[in-house]
Write an enzyme that holds these catalytic residues in place. Structure first.
Site, short mmCIF file in Angstrom:
data_model
loop_
_atom_site.label_atom_id
_atom_site.label_comp_id
_atom_site.label_asym_id
_atom_site.label_seq_id
_atom_site.Cartn_x
_atom_site.Cartn_y
_atom_site.Cartn_z
N SER A 184 0.63 -21.90 -33.94
CA SER A 184 0.38 -20.56 -34.48
C SER A 184 0.26 -19.53 -33.37
CB SER A 184 -0.94 -20.54 -35.28
OG SER A 184 -0.87 -21.38 -36.41
N CYS A 185 0.66 -18.32 -33.69
CA CYS A 185 0.27 -17.14 -32.94
C CYS A 185 -0.02 -16.08 -34.00
CB CYS A 185 1.34 -16.71 -31.94
SG CYS A 185 2.94 -16.33 -32.68
N LYS A 186 0.10 -14.82 -33.68
CA LYS A 186 -0.24 -13.80 -34.68
C LYS A 186 0.69 -13.88 -35.89
CE LYS A 186 0.49 -9.43 -33.67
NZ LYS A 186 0.28 -8.09 -33.09
N ALA A 239 -1.52 -17.13 -37.58
CA ALA A 239 -2.95 -17.46 -37.54
C ALA A 239 -3.63 -17.06 -38.85
CB ALA A 239 -3.62 -16.74 -36.38
N THR A 269 5.15 -18.42 -30.88
CA THR A 269 5.29 -19.73 -31.53
C THR A 269 6.68 -20.31 -31.28
OG1 THR A 269 3.66 -19.28 -33.26
CG2 THR A 269 5.38 -20.87 -33.77
#
Length: 859
Positions: free
Chosen positions: A776-778, A268, A784
């Site tokens: 997206s993720c962190k 992200a 993801t």
């Protein structure tokens, strides 16, 4: 081992260039039974040997070998060896391959037993300049009709992870240095304003110095072309997107054309180094805008609304583009006059008139005039008419006092300066007046300070002079063309050539030069005045921003840099894939592309700050356009995308080799700006989202999904009006885009916990609209990976008839052996997803990895 089915495993082996194989090369294959992969424990099953020559001589280049135990007596099973013709190898920079990755070259196209290899000569490799360090995985899955499909995953890094942020940093530095110079060019100011200017210049100096240091650190970095997730909070790398990779799935089925499915995975876009203690950009900007008016009082500044400061930026950008363009067009007009080209004179005059009218229209904004008056009042020794009657109140004290009065919200009188265009004397007064578009009467504007003591008509006279000068140029050109036409009509045909030859070729140019020069001078004078006025407006913005606004700008620069690098990567990948698709290229220049960002962040704790950063970063991508250019050479350095522009608008130029560029539609070859419409959909899936849904607040997620659904719906409406539905990709599933949009709209407003169907439907819509897919993720590593593998298997099921019995097996296989576990290895040097059992209990079932692939690790 499975109790009721024969296990089937597929493993690809590539001979690297440094260890070439020949017919006499002997290959030994050893098979182990993995008892507990998490503990890396296994037992030997058997081995088999063969020579490359045996394989090449075998029928269909396929060998069936028996696995033998260590004593060579017992048969442990059967292994089938076949040659998979992969086509010619792509050039890959092996120097940049991480030490923990296999140093192998992997092709971008391959030949299966069902389809011939793509012709390399007619399909030149385009991914070389941007994508590198491929990791490839090949699978064979059974279809519903008991046939076999070949599935190939390829994951690559993208050089734009570093090159785009480095270019942006350079542009940020240039823009801020230019802003400092503009502040100096304001000239002498009263002590109050001068002190504010000095403070603002110090702040800009700090940003410039910080960005220069960051750029120097980035220039030292070599090696892999991505930022690992474990480095996400490192200061020197804060502008670099996290774990940016491309992933392509190629599916080969019997009696069916190969299909490609692309996705870009990236952490992200967020300011991880700066942290999220006070929230993310969306919350911080909202709070700052609400407090800025009180800042203006504290700093004794004139309050300008965000709309007015944005307008000031727009005016500065427009003038910086139009002023040199008008000068260039004026030169073209004189060149056509020197050549006595009537057609050239008309064309050059039309272009010059259009750009000059656009220039004048920009200057007619009331903000420009009021800012000039405010700047006049901020100069030393300014005395208003009221102060002239009050001895002892002069100089800068009066200026400060007046500034305080001006900070209140006021309404402008309905003054329309367009009437000034009609003023003037001489033959230019009426000739060609119809060429000037005075536009509609200006509307009232709020929050702009008044200076009725100063001559309000002075600025109107200045910009009206530009219009008058243009009228004079138009009149002179009309006069020259009329005279030439009359002479040609009165002279007999046999003498026409002699008359044209005897004409002094310098006459037209000599007559035009004075009026053209006068126009250029007026444009320069007006541009200088307007530039100073808008700089003064931005001085108020900057002065009120100390220090909060400057910190927010730095945060926004960081987030936007990460978002743009990902967007540019996705655009280039989608462009390369659609280069020979005429329908796609038509859509590209007529409407533009949708870029759908899928986010799996929770709306709880730090991740809500990340989502707030991401929302603003993705939204800021609306300020970006793309342009396709022809590369100077086919050298890799000349095929790197380039960024130009300023914070209010950036253009990414994507060079293509000449052989490819010449096949593009004319509109694209002429440099038409290409739009990308970013949309963001978020659904949290982890245990923190469970807490947010039960005890917290998910309104941010709901607002984001609703807002972006409306954007996606508007894009589809625009697309359907300009591009026939037949131009869009065909899919096996029957639901059309309109039906999918209705489903998405219903899901967006439905109160349902962890409604991941929003993500599934939005992704399906994106693919049907030829869009660019992001997940997206962190860190783009764990959640993801679950999403990407689920999407790939869903595509195999829905579009390629993957057997129901194989769906879960295929999903587990991709998560256990595929490119995504390799991505985990690249990031944290451990082949485990960063989940624990308690966390996974909160996950939707389809997002849970297989046993043995997860555990507590540093991510």
């Amino acid at each position: 081992m499975l109790a009721n089915k024969d296990p089937l495993f597929l493993k690809g082996v590539t001979f690297p260039s440094e260890y070439p194989a020949n017919p006499d090369t002997v290959v030994k294959l050893t098979v182990y039974d993995a008892k507990d992969k998490s503990q890396e424990s296994s037992s030997f099953l058997g081995s088999a040997t063969f020579s490359v020559g045996d394989l090449l001589r075998a029928k269909d280049e396929r060998l069936t070998l028996s696995l033998r135990s260590s004593d060579g007596v017992c048969a442990a099973g059967t292994i089938v060896v076949s040659r998979l013709k992969m086509g010619e190898m792509e050039e890959v920079d092996v120097d940049n391959i991480a030490t923990d990755l296999p140093a192998q070259k992997c092709p971008l196209v391959f030949e299966s037993v069902h389809h011939s290899c793509i012709d390399r000569e007619n399909n030149p490799p385009l991914t070389g300049p941007v994508f590198r360090n491929p990791v490839c995985k090949v699978y064979r899955f059974q279809t519903m009709d008991s046939k076999w499909m070949l599935v190939r995953e390829q994951m690559e890094e993208c050089t734009l992870s570093f090159s785009i942020p480095k270019q942006l940093l350079t542009l940020y530095i240039q823009e801020d240095m230019s802003r400092v110079q503009d502040l100096r060019d304001l000239g002498e100011l009263s002590p109050h304003w001068d002190n504010l200017r000095k403070e603002v210049m110090i702040q800009y100096g700090g940003i410039i110095s910080s960005y220069q240091e960051t750029l120097a650190e980035l220039d030292k970095i070599s090696g892999p072309s991505f930022k690992p997730s474990c480095c996400k909070a490192q200061k020197p790398l804060e502008f670099i997107p996290i774990n940016l990779h491309t992933q392509r799935m190629r599916v080969t089925c019997p009696k069916k054309t190969d299909a490609l499915y692309d996705i870009i995975t990236v952490g992200a876009p967020a300011a991880h180094f700066q942290g999220f203690k006070s929230g993310g950009l969306q919350r911080l900007l909202h709070r700052y805008d609400a407090e800025k008016k009180s800042f203006s009082t504290a700093y004794q500044c004139i309050y300008y609304s965000p709309e007015h400061t944005a307008k000031a930026q727009e005016v500065l950008s427009t003038m910086s583009l139009l002023q040199p363009l008008i000068t260039s067009l004026a030169g073209q007009l004189l060149q056509a006059a020197r050549e006595r080209s009537s057609a050239g004179l008309r064309d050059a005059l039309k272009n010059l008139s259009d750009k000059t009218e656009q220039f004048v229209h920009t200057l007619k904004d009331e903000l420009v005039k009021s800012a000039l008056l405010a700047l006049h009042a901020a100069q030393p020794g300014y005395v208003s008419k009221n102060q002239k009657h009050s001895p002892g109140k002069a100089g800068h004290q009066g200026s400060v006092s007046q500034s305080n009065e001006q900070s209140s919200v006021q309404e402008l009188p309905g003054h329309c300066p367009t009437s000034a265009v009609a003023e003037g004397t001489g033959e230019c007064n009426n000739v060609g007046a119809s060429h000037i578009n005075s536009g509609p009467t200006l509307k009232h504007q709020d929050s702009i300070p008044q200076h009725k003591e100063f001559d309000e008509e002075e600025w109107d006279r200045l910009w009206a002079n530009v219009a008058k000068c243009l009228n004079c140029v138009i009149a002179m050109v009309d006069k020259l063309l009329d005279e030439d036409h009359c002479k040609q009509e009165t002279v007999p045909e046999q003498q026409l050539a002699d008359v044209i030859t005897s004409h002094n070729p310098g006459d037209w140019r000599e007559q035009l030069t004075p009026v053209v020069s006068r126009l250029q001078e007026c444009v320069l004078v007006v541009e200088e005045q307007a530039k100073r006025a808008m700089t003064f407006v931005l001085l108020q913005e900057a002065a009120c921003s100390i220090p909060q606004g400057f910190l927010l700008q730095q945060r926004r620069d960081v987030v936007f840099s990460q978002a743009l690098a990902a967007m540019a990567c996705g655009f280039v990948m989608r462009l390369y894939a659609g280069m020979r698709d005429k329908d796609f290229l038509k859509q590209l220049h007529l409407v533009g592309l949708v870029a759908q960002f899928e986010s799996l962040l929770s709306t709880y704790s730090e991740e809500i700050g990340m989502l707030e950063d991401m929302e603003v970063g993705i939204s800021d991508l609306q300020r970006v356009t793309f342009r396709i250019t022809e590369a100077k050479t086919d050298d890799l350095s000349d095929l790197q995308p380039l960024v130009c522009g300023q914070r209010d608008h950036f253009t990414v130029e994507v060079p293509l080799p000449q052989v490819v560029f010449k096949t593009l539609p004319q509109e694209i070859k002429e440099g038409k700006p290409l739009r990308v419409y970013p949309v963001l959909f978020n659904v949290g899936i982890n245990e923190q989202q469970t807490i947010a849904e039960r005890f917290g607040d998910i309104s941010l997620q709901e607002r984001i999904n609703q807002k972006n659904f409306e954007t996606l719906e508007a894009y589809y409406k625009s697309l359907s009006e300009k591009v026939p539905v037949e131009c869009l990709p065909c899919f096996q599933t029957q639901t059309d885009v309109k039906g999918l949009l209705e489903t998405l709209g219903q899901n967006v407003v439905t109160k349902k916990r962890k409604n991941v169907e929003i993500l599934w439907v939005a992704g399906a819509i994106c693919r049907r609209l030829n869009g660019i897919r992001f997940t997206s993720c962190k860190s783009a590593k764990d959640r993801t990976s679950m999403s990407v593998t689920l999407e790939q298997c869903a595509l195999l099921r829905d579009e390629h008839q993957l057997s129901k019995d194989f769906f879960v097996r295929a999903l587990d296989c991709m998560r256990r052996e595929g490119c995504r576990i390799e991505n985990v290895q690249k990031n944290i040097r451990c082949r485990k997803y960063a989940f624990n059992m308690l966390q996974l209990m909160a996950f939707p079932k389809s997002y849970r990895p297989p046993e043995g692939t997860y555990g507590k690790v540093d991510s």
